[in-house]
Write a protein that holds these residues in place. Structure first.
Motif, PDB file in Angstrom:
ATOM      1  N   LYS A  54       0.830  -1.201   0.000  1.00  0.00           N
ATOM      2  CA  LYS A  54       0.000   0.000   0.000  1.00  0.00           C
ATOM      3  C   LYS A  54       0.868   1.256   0.000  1.00  0.00           C
ATOM      4  O   LYS A  54       0.535   2.250  -0.649  1.00  0.00           O
ATOM      5  CB  LYS A  54      -0.935  -0.016   1.222  1.00  0.00           C
ATOM      6  CG  LYS A  54      -1.992  -1.108   1.154  1.00  0.00           C
ATOM      7  CD  LYS A  54      -2.843  -1.154   2.404  1.00  0.00           C
ATOM      8  CE  LYS A  54      -3.856  -0.047   2.450  1.00  0.00           C
ATOM      9  NZ  LYS A  54      -4.825  -0.219   3.546  1.00  0.00           N
TER      10      LYS A  54
ATOM     11  N   ALA B  10       0.856   4.173  -2.805  1.00  0.00           N
ATOM     12  CA  ALA B  10       0.707   5.583  -2.443  1.00  0.00           C
ATOM     13  C   ALA B  10       1.842   6.422  -3.033  1.00  0.00           C
ATOM     14  O   ALA B  10       1.619   7.530  -3.552  1.00  0.00           O
ATOM     15  CB  ALA B  10       0.663   5.733  -0.927  1.00  0.00           C
TER      16      ALA B  10
ATOM     17  N   LEU C 154      -3.238   4.855   6.073  1.00  0.00           N
ATOM     18  CA  LEU C 154      -3.219   4.370   4.699  1.00  0.00           C
ATOM     19  C   LEU C 154      -4.621   4.100   4.160  1.00  0.00           C
ATOM     20  O   LEU C 154      -4.907   4.350   2.986  1.00  0.00           O
ATOM     21  CB  LEU C 154      -2.357   3.106   4.601  1.00  0.00           C
ATOM     22  CG  LEU C 154      -0.849   3.346   4.763  1.00  0.00           C
ATOM     23  CD1 LEU C 154      -0.111   2.030   4.892  1.00  0.00           C
ATOM     24  CD2 LEU C 154      -0.297   4.158   3.594  1.00  0.00           C
ATOM     25  N   ASP C 155      -5.507   3.621   5.017  1.00  0.00           N
ATOM     26  CA  ASP C 155      -6.901   3.418   4.584  1.00  0.00           C
ATOM     27  C   ASP C 155      -7.547   4.747   4.197  1.00  0.00           C
ATOM     28  O   ASP C 155      -8.227   4.843   3.169  1.00  0.00           O
ATOM     29  CB  ASP C 155      -7.706   2.754   5.701  1.00  0.00           C
ATOM     30  CG  ASP C 155      -7.360   1.279   5.882  1.00  0.00           C
ATOM     31  OD1 ASP C 155      -6.698   0.706   4.991  1.00  0.00           O
ATOM     32  OD2 ASP C 155      -7.737   0.710   6.924  1.00  0.00           O
TER      33      ASP C 155
ATOM     34  N   PHE D  92      -6.063   5.954   0.880  1.00  0.00           N
ATOM     35  CA  PHE D  92      -6.627   5.241  -0.265  1.00  0.00           C
ATOM     36  C   PHE D  92      -8.011   5.781  -0.614  1.00  0.00           C
ATOM     37  O   PHE D  92      -8.367   5.904  -1.791  1.00  0.00           O
ATOM     38  CB  PHE D  92      -6.700   3.739   0.023  1.00  0.00           C
ATOM     39  CG  PHE D  92      -5.480   2.978  -0.450  1.00  0.00           C
ATOM     40  CD1 PHE D  92      -5.608   1.787  -1.139  1.00  0.00           C
ATOM     41  CD2 PHE D  92      -4.200   3.463  -0.204  1.00  0.00           C
ATOM     42  CE1 PHE D  92      -4.499   1.084  -1.580  1.00  0.00           C
ATOM     43  CE2 PHE D  92      -3.079   2.777  -0.629  1.00  0.00           C
ATOM     44  CZ  PHE D  92      -3.227   1.583  -1.333  1.00  0.00           C
ATOM     45  N   LYS D  93      -8.797   6.113   0.397  1.00  0.00           N
ATOM     46  CA  LYS D  93     -10.122   6.686   0.137  1.00  0.00           C
ATOM     47  C   LYS D  93      -9.989   8.050  -0.525  1.00  0.00           C
ATOM     48  O   LYS D  93     -10.722   8.370  -1.466  1.00  0.00           O
ATOM     49  CB  LYS D  93     -10.906   6.807   1.448  1.00  0.00           C
ATOM     50  CG  LYS D  93     -11.339   5.475   2.036  1.00  0.00           C
ATOM     51  CD  LYS D  93     -12.054   5.673   3.366  1.00  0.00           C
ATOM     52  CE  LYS D  93     -12.437   4.335   3.985  1.00  0.00           C
ATOM     53  NZ  LYS D  93     -13.062   4.512   5.337  1.00  0.00           N
TER      54      LYS D  93
ATOM     55  N   ILE E  21      -8.601   4.872  -4.443  1.00  0.00           N
ATOM     56  CA  ILE E  21      -7.928   3.628  -4.808  1.00  0.00           C
ATOM     57  C   ILE E  21      -8.663   2.465  -4.157  1.00  0.00           C
ATOM     58  O   ILE E  21      -8.920   2.482  -2.950  1.00  0.00           O
ATOM     59  CB  ILE E  21      -6.463   3.632  -4.340  1.00  0.00           C
ATOM     60  CG1 ILE E  21      -5.695   4.788  -4.972  1.00  0.00           C
ATOM     61  CG2 ILE E  21      -5.790   2.306  -4.670  1.00  0.00           C
ATOM     62  CD1 ILE E  21      -4.286   4.950  -4.415  1.00  0.00           C
ATOM     63  N   SER E  22      -9.009   1.473  -4.944  1.00  0.00           N
ATOM     64  CA  SER E  22      -9.671   0.278  -4.428  1.00  0.00           C
ATOM     65  C   SER E  22      -8.626  -0.760  -4.040  1.00  0.00           C
ATOM     66  O   SER E  22      -7.948  -1.319  -4.903  1.00  0.00           O
ATOM     67  CB  SER E  22     -10.622  -0.310  -5.470  1.00  0.00           C
ATOM     68  OG  SER E  22     -11.065  -1.590  -5.065  1.00  0.00           O
ATOM     69  N   GLU E  23      -8.498  -1.028  -2.744  1.00  0.00           N
ATOM     70  CA  GLU E  23      -7.532  -2.029  -2.291  1.00  0.00           C
ATOM     71  C   GLU E  23      -7.895  -3.412  -2.822  1.00  0.00           C
ATOM     72  O   GLU E  23      -7.017  -4.195  -3.201  1.00  0.00           O
ATOM     73  CB  GLU E  23      -7.481  -2.047  -0.764  1.00  0.00           C
ATOM     74  CG  GLU E  23      -6.449  -3.008  -0.210  1.00  0.00           C
ATOM     75  CD  GLU E  23      -6.354  -2.948   1.300  1.00  0.00           C
ATOM     76  OE1 GLU E  23      -5.603  -3.759   1.868  1.00  0.00           O
ATOM     77  OE2 GLU E  23      -7.016  -2.084   1.921  1.00  0.00           O
TER      78      GLU E  23
END
Length: 211
Positions: free
Chosen positions: A4, A8, A74-75, A78-79, A83-85
């Motif tokens: 991740k 990023a 990091l979550d 990503f939002k 970004i879709s993990e």
């Protein structure tokens, strides 16, 4: 975590990520700001010498920060970046069928933990939970559990070996950049990081010439 972080870094400069991390700590975790803020003016680690100082500091400090805090950061990032993990996981990582194909082709399949967090930062209970989960996943997918543990980020301490043995491991692999010798501890086996391979091949200790 590591994957991740690299995603990023593919979307944002290390300096911007470091600023966001420092602001995140100041806003929500003031009690650990002093210990986990990322400096810009000095290198905090002798590792990651192939990275510039800010990138090295970013990876090092977020990597050793409390996992529940780095996960939140990091979550949220990503939002923000949309970004879709889940989608990235399907794109970047092997599925069970892919691993079985490697096994059929006589590749060795070993363990790198489930969460890929720095093990020396985990308590014994958390470490046992991670190793048990990762070994269970392998048993269900392949019918056996690996016996070699490759430490995330190559980092471990002496307390890890007994816990690793409890979960069926016979060997532990670091990223200490040197050749193996007969006196090496089975749970402290060195290996060369890919960044060190060229350096290794160019040393007098291992003369090699391209044909």
């Amino acid at each position: 975590f590591a994957h991740k972080m690299h995603v990023a870094l593919s979307r944002m400069e290390a300096s911007e990520l470091a600023k966001r991390w420092n602001a995140f700590l100041s806003a929500s975790y003031q009690d650990i700001v002093r210990d986990y803020s990322i400096p810009f003016e000095r290198r905090v680690t002798g590792r990651r010498l192939y990275d510039d100082p800010v990138t090295a500091n970013l990876k090092e400090i977020i990597g050793v920060s409390p996992p529940d805090i780095s996960d939140v950061f990091l979550d949220d990032l990503f939002k923000t970046l949309a970004i879709s993990e889940s989608d990235l996981s399907k794109l970047f990582f092997m599925q069970e069928k892919d691993i079985r194909i490697l096994l059929q082709k006589e590749f060795f399949i070993e363990n790198h933990t489930h969460k890929h967090q720095v093990l020396e930062m985990k308590g014994d209970h958390e470490l046992r939970d991670d190793l048990e989960l990762s070994q269970r996943v392998f048993r269900q997918a392949l019918g056996f559990a690996p016996t070699v543990l490759s430490y995330p980020h190559g980092r471990r301490d002496v307390s890890l070996a007994p816990i690793a043995r409890e979960h069926g491991f016979l060997y532990g692999v670091t990223i200490e950049p040197r050749a193996i010798v007969m006196t090496d501890d089975p749970f402290s086996i060195p290996r060369f990081d890919t960044n060190h391979v060229k350096d290794f091949l160019n040393t007098a200790a291992f003369p090699y010439e391209n044909p």
